[in-house]
Design a protein around this motif. Structure first.
Motif, PDB file in Angstrom:
ATOM      1  N   UNK A  56     -49.270  -8.332 -20.323  1.00  9.99           N
ATOM      2  CA  UNK A  56     -47.942  -8.692 -19.817  1.00  9.99           C
ATOM      3  C   UNK A  56     -46.866  -7.785 -20.384  1.00  9.99           C
ATOM      4  N   UNK A  57     -46.956  -7.463 -21.677  1.00 10.01           N
ATOM      5  CA  UNK A  57     -45.949  -6.596 -22.293  1.00 10.01           C
ATOM      6  C   UNK A  57     -46.011  -5.181 -21.714  1.00 10.01           C
ATOM      7  N   UNK A  58     -47.221  -4.683 -21.474  1.00  7.75           N
ATOM      8  CA  UNK A  58     -47.354  -3.354 -20.873  1.00  7.75           C
ATOM      9  C   UNK A  58     -46.819  -3.357 -19.444  1.00  7.75           C
ATOM     10  N   UNK A  59     -47.083  -4.441 -18.718  1.00  2.00           N
ATOM     11  CA  UNK A  59     -46.578  -4.547 -17.345  1.00  2.00           C
ATOM     12  C   UNK A  59     -45.053  -4.591 -17.338  1.00  2.00           C
ATOM     13  N   UNK A  60     -44.472  -5.298 -18.296  1.00  2.00           N
ATOM     14  CA  UNK A  60     -43.007  -5.367 -18.366  1.00  2.00           C
ATOM     15  C   UNK A  60     -42.397  -3.994 -18.632  1.00  2.00           C
ATOM     16  N   UNK A  61     -43.043  -3.203 -19.504  1.00  2.00           N
ATOM     17  CA  UNK A  61     -42.532  -1.856 -19.779  1.00  2.00           C
ATOM     18  C   UNK A  61     -42.605  -0.987 -18.524  1.00  2.00           C
ATOM     19  N   UNK A  62     -43.703  -1.126 -17.787  1.00  2.00           N
ATOM     20  CA  UNK A  62     -43.850  -0.342 -16.558  1.00  2.00           C
ATOM     21  C   UNK A  62     -42.789  -0.733 -15.538  1.00  2.00           C
ATOM     22  N   UNK A  63     -42.527  -2.024 -15.392  1.00  2.00           N
ATOM     23  CA  UNK A  63     -41.522  -2.484 -14.426  1.00  2.00           C
ATOM     24  C   UNK A  63     -40.124  -2.039 -14.821  1.00  2.00           C
ATOM     25  N   UNK A  64     -39.866  -2.033 -16.137  1.00  2.00           N
ATOM     26  CA  UNK A  64     -38.539  -1.647 -16.609  1.00  2.00           C
ATOM     27  C   UNK A  64     -38.232  -0.186 -16.286  1.00  2.00           C
ATOM     28  N   UNK A  65     -39.222   0.691 -16.481  1.00  2.00           N
ATOM     29  CA  UNK A  65     -39.001   2.109 -16.247  1.00  2.00           C
ATOM     30  C   UNK A  65     -39.223   2.504 -14.793  1.00  2.00           C
ATOM     31  N   UNK A  66     -39.980   1.687 -14.066  1.00  2.00           N
ATOM     32  CA  UNK A  66     -40.281   1.994 -12.661  1.00  2.00           C
ATOM     33  C   UNK A  66     -40.133   0.709 -11.843  1.00  2.00           C
ATOM     34  N   UNK A  67     -38.899   0.279 -11.639  1.00  2.00           N
ATOM     35  CA  UNK A  67     -38.662  -1.020 -10.996  1.00  2.00           C
ATOM     36  C   UNK A  67     -39.178  -1.125  -9.570  1.00  2.00           C
ATOM     37  N   UNK A  68     -39.432  -0.011  -8.920  1.00  2.00           N
ATOM     38  CA  UNK A  68     -39.917  -0.070  -7.546  1.00  2.00           C
ATOM     39  C   UNK A  68     -41.418  -0.265  -7.431  1.00  2.00           C
ATOM     40  N   UNK A  69     -42.114  -0.289  -8.544  1.00  2.00           N
ATOM     41  CA  UNK A  69     -43.573  -0.398  -8.519  1.00  2.00           C
ATOM     42  C   UNK A  69     -44.009  -1.858  -8.600  1.00  2.00           C
ATOM     43  N   UNK A  70     -44.942  -2.233  -7.735  1.00  2.00           N
ATOM     44  CA  UNK A  70     -45.553  -3.562  -7.822  1.00  2.00           C
ATOM     45  C   UNK A  70     -46.626  -3.527  -8.906  1.00  2.00           C
ATOM     46  N   UNK A  71     -46.504  -4.419  -9.900  1.00  2.00           N
ATOM     47  CA  UNK A  71     -47.406  -4.387 -11.054  1.00  2.00           C
ATOM     48  C   UNK A  71     -48.170  -5.700 -11.155  1.00  2.00           C
ATOM     49  N   UNK A  72     -49.487  -5.587 -11.262  1.00  2.00           N
ATOM     50  CA  UNK A  72     -50.356  -6.737 -11.482  1.00  2.00           C
ATOM     51  C   UNK A  72     -50.976  -6.622 -12.875  1.00  2.00           C
ATOM     52  N   UNK A  73     -51.427  -7.731 -13.394  1.00  2.00           N
ATOM     53  CA  UNK A  73     -52.162  -7.724 -14.661  1.00  2.00           C
ATOM     54  C   UNK A  73     -53.515  -8.393 -14.456  1.00  2.00           C
ATOM     55  N   UNK A  74     -54.473  -7.970 -15.261  1.00  2.00           N
ATOM     56  CA  UNK A  74     -55.805  -8.558 -15.192  1.00  2.00           C
ATOM     57  C   UNK A  74     -56.410  -8.547 -16.591  1.00  2.00           C
ATOM     58  N   UNK A  75     -56.902  -9.680 -17.036  1.00  2.00           N
ATOM     59  CA  UNK A  75     -57.565  -9.806 -18.331  1.00  2.00           C
ATOM     60  C   UNK A  75     -59.039 -10.051 -18.069  1.00  2.00           C
ATOM     61  N   UNK A  76     -59.889  -9.190 -18.605  1.00  2.00           N
ATOM     62  CA  UNK A  76     -61.312  -9.198 -18.289  1.00  2.00           C
ATOM     63  C   UNK A  76     -62.131  -9.557 -19.514  1.00  2.00           C
ATOM     64  N   UNK A  77     -62.992 -10.532 -19.381  1.00  2.00           N
ATOM     65  CA  UNK A  77     -63.850 -10.974 -20.483  1.00  2.00           C
ATOM     66  C   UNK A  77     -65.179 -10.231 -20.387  1.00  2.00           C
ATOM     67  N   UNK A  78     -65.160  -8.983 -20.810  1.00  2.00           N
ATOM     68  CA  UNK A  78     -66.360  -8.146 -20.785  1.00  2.00           C
ATOM     69  C   UNK A  78     -66.125  -6.949 -21.685  1.00  2.00           C
ATOM     70  N   UNK A  79     -67.129  -6.141 -21.856  1.00  2.00           N
ATOM     71  CA  UNK A  79     -66.969  -4.927 -22.664  1.00  2.00           C
ATOM     72  C   UNK A  79     -65.870  -4.068 -22.049  1.00  2.00           C
TER      73      UNK A  79
END
Length: 312
Positions: free
Chosen positions: A228-251
Motif C-alpha cells: 500500500x505504501x509503495x502504491x501511494x508513492x506511485x500515485x503521488x508521483x504519477x496521479x494518472x496511473x491506475x495502481x493495484x496491489x497484490x499480496x501473494x502467499x508464496x515464494x
C-alpha cells in the motif's frame, strides 16, 4: 532529454527479441540506440586484439543488426504516435523522416565483464535470455544474472522468442530501499503506456520454523502495508496511473513470475552492493531471471540511470 539504450546482439535470428524490444523503446522515446557485440576471448588467448578478419566479420554482423533495428523502429513509429500518457518527447527524425539514432561498437574479452563495463555508457542495458524451453541446459540464463548484478545502469532481460504483447506493468516490493527506484521506474513506464501498474509483495505469511511464535496476521499485515505504501508513492508521483496491489502467499520469485504472466513488463530492484558482494544479485532476482517469461527490468537503488530510462 534523450537517453541511451544499449543492446547486446549476437547475430542469431532466434535471439532478436531483445533487439526488437530495444528498438521499439528507442522509437517510442526518441532514445539513442547502441548495438554492442562482444567478441569472446578464449581463456588461453594471449592476443590483445582480435584478428583483422574477425573484426571485419563483426562489423558486418553489426551493420546487419543495425539495418534490422532501423526497420523495426520504422514499423513501430508507423503504427502511430507515442502511447497515451507519455510526458516525454520523440526525438527529431533523421533524413528518412522516421529513423532513430543507432550506433554500434564491439568489445573483445569475456562477455559478462565486457557488458558490465560498457553499461557505464548506457541508461538502460538490454540483453537476451534463454526461453523457458532452453533453460534445462546447465547454467542457461546465467548471463543475465551475472550482468544485472554488476551493471552500472538498469538491465532489461528479454526472453529469446518473446513477442510483444500483454498488458500492464508489475513491480515487486519488499519494503527495502532498493525497491523505491523500481517502483518509480515501473510507474513511469505504466504512465507512458497508459496501462495499469500492479504493486506486488510476495512471501510466505508464516515461516514454518516460527510457527506459533509469530502471529500470521502480523506478517500478512506487514506485506499489505508495504504494498500500500509503495502504491501511494506511485500515485503521488504519477496521479494518472491506475495502481493495484497484490499480496501473494508464496515464494517471492515464484509469486512475482506468476504475477507478471500476461503483463507487458516486470520490474524488480536490487541492492547497491559494493566489493565482492556486487557479484551477487540476490536470490529473488536470481530466480526470477532464470525463470523469466516476460521482459524484466532490474533497477539499482542509486544512480541516475534508473530515473533517466524510466521517466520518458
Amino acid at each position: 532529454m534523450s537517453y541511451t539504450i544499449m543492446v547486446a546482439v549476437d547475430g542469431e535470428p532466434d535471439h532478436r527479441a531483445a533487439l526488437d524490444w530495444a528498438a521499439a523503446r528507442a522509437a517510442r522515446d526518441g532514445a539513442r540506440l547502441e548495438l554492442v557485440h562482444v567478441i569472446e576471448r578464449s581463456w588461453g588467448d594471449s592476443a590483445d586484439e582480435p584478428s583483422h578478419l574477425l573484426v571485419l566479420a563483426v562489423r558486418s554482423l553489426l551493420d546487419a543488426e543495425k539495418t534490422i533495428a532501423l526497420h523495426h523502429a520504422r514499423e513501430v513509429r508507423a503504427r502511430g504516435p507515442v502511447p497515451a500518457g507519455s510526458t516525454g518527447t520523440v526525438a527529431a527524425p533523421a533524413d528518412t523522416g522516421d529513423d532513430i539514432d543507432v550506433g554500434t561498437r564491439y568489445c573483445y574479452g569475456h562477455i559478462g565483464p565486457e557488458l558490465a563495463d560498457v553499461s557505464r555508457d548506457a541508461d538502460l542495458l538490454v540483453i537476451g535470455t534463454p526461453a523457458e524451453a532452453d533453460r534445462r541446459r546447465a547454467f542457461a540464463g546465467s548471463l543475465a544474472v551475472r550482468v544485472a548484478a554488476v551493471a552500472e545502469c538498469p538491465v532489461a532481460a528479454v526472453p529469446h522468442g518473446w513477442v510483444d504483447g500483454g498488458r500492464g506493468v508489475v513491480v515487486g516490493v519488499d519494503g527495502e530501499l532498493q525497491t523505491e527506484s523500481a517502483v518509480e521506474f515501473a510507474a513511469a513506464e505504466a504512465e507512458i503506456l497508459g496501462e495499469p501498474l500492479t504493486v506486488a509483495c510476495a512471501g510466505y505469511v508464516a515461516n514454518p520454523l516460527l510457527a506459533g511464535l509469530v502471529p500470521e496476521i502480523s506478517l500478512g499485515d506487514r506485506r499489505e502495508r508495504i504494498a500500500a505504501e509503495a502504491a501511494d508513492r506511485a500515485k503521488e508521483r504519477h496521479p494518472g496511473v491506475t495502481v493495484f496491489t497484490d499480496v501473494l502467499d508464496t515464494a517471492p520469485s515464484r509469486g512475482l513470475v506468476a504475477e507478471a504472466d500476461g503483463a507487458r513488463l516486470l520490474v524488480i530492484g536490487t541492492h547497491d552492493r559494493h566489493g565482492m558482494q556486487r557479484l551477487m544479485l540476490g536470490s529473488v532476482g536470481h530466480d526470477i531471471l532464470l525463470n523469466v517469461r516476460t521482459p524484466v527490468v532490474v533497477v539499482r537503488r542509486s544512480g541516475s540511470g534508473a530515473e533517466g530510462a524510466g521517466r520518458r
